[in-house]
Design an enzyme around this catalytic site. Structure first.
Site, PDB file in Angstrom:
ATOM      1  N   GLY A   1     -10.751   7.922   6.093  1.00  0.00           N
ATOM      2  CA  GLY A   1     -11.826   8.867   6.341  1.00  0.00           C
ATOM      3  C   GLY A   1     -13.084   8.276   6.940  1.00  0.00           C
ATOM      4  O   GLY A   1     -13.969   9.015   7.379  1.00  0.00           O
TER       5      GLY A   1
ATOM      6  N   LYS B   1       0.872  -1.171   0.000  1.00  0.00           N
ATOM      7  CA  LYS B   1       0.000   0.000   0.000  1.00  0.00           C
ATOM      8  C   LYS B   1       0.909   1.221   0.000  1.00  0.00           C
ATOM      9  O   LYS B   1       1.612   1.486   0.986  1.00  0.00           O
ATOM     10  CB  LYS B   1      -0.910   0.011   1.238  1.00  0.00           C
ATOM     11  CG  LYS B   1      -1.705   1.316   1.346  1.00  0.00           C
ATOM     12  CD  LYS B   1      -2.451   1.465   2.661  1.00  0.00           C
ATOM     13  CE  LYS B   1      -2.713   2.946   2.910  1.00  0.00           C
ATOM     14  NZ  LYS B   1      -3.544   3.202   4.083  1.00  0.00           N
TER      15      LYS B   1
ATOM     16  N   ASN C   1      -9.125   1.880   9.457  1.00  0.00           N
ATOM     17  CA  ASN C   1      -8.394   1.547  10.669  1.00  0.00           C
ATOM     18  C   ASN C   1      -8.986   2.258  11.888  1.00  0.00           C
ATOM     19  O   ASN C   1      -9.587   1.652  12.774  1.00  0.00           O
ATOM     20  CB  ASN C   1      -6.913   1.898  10.481  1.00  0.00           C
ATOM     21  CG  ASN C   1      -5.994   1.418  11.612  1.00  0.00           C
ATOM     22  OD1 ASN C   1      -4.825   1.174  11.387  1.00  0.00           O
ATOM     23  ND2 ASN C   1      -6.489   1.252  12.835  1.00  0.00           N
ATOM     24  N   THR C   2      -8.829   3.592  11.909  1.00  0.00           N
ATOM     25  CA  THR C   2      -9.153   4.329  13.125  1.00  0.00           C
ATOM     26  C   THR C   2     -10.622   4.209  13.535  1.00  0.00           C
ATOM     27  O   THR C   2     -10.929   4.184  14.734  1.00  0.00           O
ATOM     28  CB  THR C   2      -8.784   5.816  12.939  1.00  0.00           C
ATOM     29  OG1 THR C   2      -7.423   5.894  12.529  1.00  0.00           O
ATOM     30  CG2 THR C   2      -8.950   6.599  14.232  1.00  0.00           C
TER      31      THR C   2
END
Lengths: 67, 300
Positions: free
Chosen positions: B210, B117, B231-232
């Site tokens: 996002g 990535k 992820n977050t």
């Protein structure tokens, strides 16, 4: 005395060593690591034959959590 | 059950997400950062249903503060690792990180050794990508034999450039990394999907970054994205493990909704129940213009 840099830190080795010998000082399984010497990746198969000498710059990296 | 019902075989399967040499059964790719503990991360990965997780390449802190290595908490027989170049701000460093990641995965025997990535940032506050450096790095990594999954902004022109230099997948951001703002410019994402798939409908476009909550994932798939990377939104949810499951369901729901095809939006209502035989008289006595031809029965 051999002066090298490992991850930006100055390190003194008592004598010239192979990359494998230098890495034995790092307590991580060898297949968790990848190593650059002077910005070139050294494949693990070559660690035992690759000599580390004065002025070499090593980057030792592993994988961490990330996105 | 009637004979007619018995003969009805719904076709509800989906194709795998194909990127480069990889075929992923889940269309969700999840990150491994920002979890409170490795155990929490492992349980969250499990609940996401994903078979591909991304990891970063870092020096110095070979162990985390508890003396743990992430690789002891990821089942390498189950997950394809996707090494990333997160945190790199120029093409040269991103290429080095990609090669180091490949070397680690090669020695681990993980199939993810052949892809990366690519993330080349241009600004540390917004974490928006540097488009020039990203294109340069992408081209070189493709020449080095990598399958390159390219993080980029939602700019359609940059997306086309990245595909042109050989990116295995273009991964536009919904909004800045970790911002949780969802899909800020769905129109740009639509244009990217349209352009990149115009003569190449199987070309994989993955929305990366996002996502704030499950509906953002569904929205991305409903637009036609082939995958979502996040992820977050999981790791920093109040309950990451539950949110991870929500993301799995949201991906399935959004993808199914896309494949099934949404109905067109109408200005006027369209009754789901028959208009004939209604026992009630209508107010004002006349049919409105929007109430014509709506006698189909339905679920409403």
């Amino acid at each position: 005395m051999v002066e090298i840099t490992v991850n930006g830190q100055a390190v003194n080795l008592p004598r010239p060593m192979t990359l494998e010998e230098v890495l034995k000082r790092v307590d991580v399984p060898p297949n968790y690591l990848a190593v650059e010497v002077n910005a070139e990746v050294i494949p693990r198969e070559e660690h035992s034959s690759h000599s580390i000498g004065n002025g070499d710059e090593l980057e030792v990296v592993t994988l961490v959590g990330g996105g | 059950m009637t004979a007619e019902n018995q003969s009805f075989q719904p076709k509800l399967s989906d194709s795998p997400l194909v990127v480069g040499n990889h075929r992923l059964s889940s269309r969700l790719i999840v990150g491994t950062g920002r979890y409170d503990t490795m155990e929490q991360m492992r349980a969250s990965l499990e609940q996401s249903g994903s078979d591909c997780v991304t990891v970063a390449v870092r020096r110095e802190r070979l162990y985390d503060r508890n003396g743990q290595n992430i690789l002891d908490f990821i089942d390498l027989d189950r997950y394809t690792l996707l090494p990333n170049t997160a945190g790199c701000y120029n093409a040269k460093d991103a290429i080095r990180a990609a090669k180091l990641g490949r070397e680690i995965l090669r020695t681990l025997g993980n199939p993810g050794a052949d892809w990366v990535k690519l993330e080349v940032l241009g600004d540390s506050r917004t974490l928006l990508p540097d488009p020039t450096e990203t294109v340069v790095a992408c081209e070189e990594l493709v020449a080095e034999g990598f399958g390159v999954l390219c993080y980029t902004s939602d700019c359609p022109v940059t997306a086309q450039r990245l595909k042109a230099v050989g990116a295995a997948s273009v991964m536009p951001a919904g909004s800045p990394i970790g911002s949780g703002q969802g899909l800020l410019n769905p129109n740009n994402l639509r244009i990217i999907l349209e352009y990149l798939k115009e003569d190449d409908p199987e070309y994989p476009v993955i929305v990366d970054a996002g996502v704030g909550t499950a509906s953002d994932v569904s929205a991305a798939f409903e637009l036609g994205a082939d995958g979502v990377l996040l992820n977050t939104a999981i790791a920093h949810a109040r309950d990451p493990i539950r949110m991870s499951r929500a993301m799995q369901y949201a991906a399935m729901a959004g993808r199914d909704a896309f494949l099934a095809g949404r109905i067109p939006r109408r200005l006027y209502g369209a009754a789901s129940s028959p208009s004939e035989g209604v026992i009630s008289s209508r107010p004002y006595g006349t049919l409105g213009k929007g109430d014509q031809g709506n006698s189909q029965s339905g679920e409403g």
